[in-house]
Design a protein around this motif. Structure first.
Motif: not given
Length: 299
Positions: A232-237, A246-248, A271-273
């Motif tokens: 989930d990158w959206m919430t922190n963004y 890391i998703a962001y 692949f790292l994420s």
């Protein structure tokens, strides 16, 4: 079932059906694995080689080179906090933020619906029916259109760009409520009655007797929640821009790849994420897929 048919236990039609099902599952598995194998092979190529082989079905690098992984590890992502200060974050900084926020949000997101479902399933109190039907309605209504209202609400509480604000948003009282309610409803209350006779309190009954009974589904929700929050990158963004996850970072690398056309490095970053949730899933896959647990009542 053995590779060779046992004439005593298996008919010819059963044997043929088994091999047909086996062949279908093999093809299905290959179709699921192919995109990952293709992307991993592309992550080992240089950008020029990638574009020269992009139309091929089976792609193998001329030379296995992990330079894209090194480049992804060294990539810096810019993030601006609420005060307008822009800072650089490396992948290890984002991993630290991701691990903390993922664990905290997963645990908070599980504790609240577990407690509410247990109370509604095992206790009769004023408003218990209301909370049950409210949970049913809550689980059936999508709230994707309420982001702007939530954003304004977080700002009004002065929780924007704070860890507490994101953790506050993780308090989901009725997330997975129906699943927990159904499992607790199916657990015999005789467990609790036996414990009450021995002098156990309601809290102890919940923690030491009832909660272990539904551990299989709890563990499944734990793993699924961990993977979902990790990606989930959206919430922190939106609510915590000063601590990117890391998703962001992968999202920003994707934006860079559209400009630099370095898609091989994007695959390497993906692949790292994926490495941490993949290891987490493989480590507990048997527990997740297990559907057997033992009861404790004796006649």
């Amino acid at each position: 079932m053995a590779w060779k048919r046992d004439k005593r236990t298996t008919t010819i039609s059963q044997y043929i059906s088994y091999w047909i099902a086996f062949a279908v599952m093999v093809v299905y598995t290959i179709l699921l694995m192919y995109p990952f194998l293709w992307a991993f092979s592309c992550s080992l190529m240089e950008a020029r080689e990638f574009f020269s082989k992009i139309g091929q079905i089976f792609v193998l690098p001329d030379k296995m080179d992990f330079i894209n992984y090194v480049a992804a590890l060294n990539t810096k992502v810019l993030a601006t906090d609420s005060s307008g200060i822009t800072r650089q974050f490396g992948i290890f900084d984002m991993v630290g933020n991701t691990v903390f926020m993922t664990i905290a949000r997963t645990l908070i997101g599980m504790v609240c619906p577990i407690c509410s479902a247990y109370c509604c399933a095992k206790y009769k109190f004023l408003g218990s029916k209301f909370f049950f039907y409210y949970g049913v309605v809550f689980c059936g209504i999508p709230f994707y259109g309420g982001v702007s209202a939530v954003f304004e609400f977080i700002h009004s509480l002065n929780l924007y760009d704070t860890v507490g604000g994101v953790l506050f948003l993780s308090i989901n009282t009725f997330g997975g409520f129906l699943f927990y309610y159904g499992f607790f409803k199916g657990v015999s209350w005789e467990y609790a009655e036996a414990a009450f006779i021995d002098g156990a309190s309601d809290l102890r009954v919940f923690l030491h007797i009832m909660l272990p009974q539904v551990f299989p589904i709890l563990f499944t929700f734990l793993v699924n929640g961990f993977i979902a929050n990790w990606n989930d990158w959206m919430t922190n963004y939106l609510y915590l821009p000063s601590k990117p996850m890391i998703a962001y970072g992968v999202y920003m690398i994707q934006e860079q790849a559209t400009v630099t056309s370095n898609w091989s490095m994007l695959f390497a970053a993906i692949f790292l994420s994926l490495s941490v949730p993949l290891v987490f899933f493989l480590a507990f896959s048997k527990r997740i897929l297990s559907t057997v647990y033992t009861g404790g009542l004796k006649g």
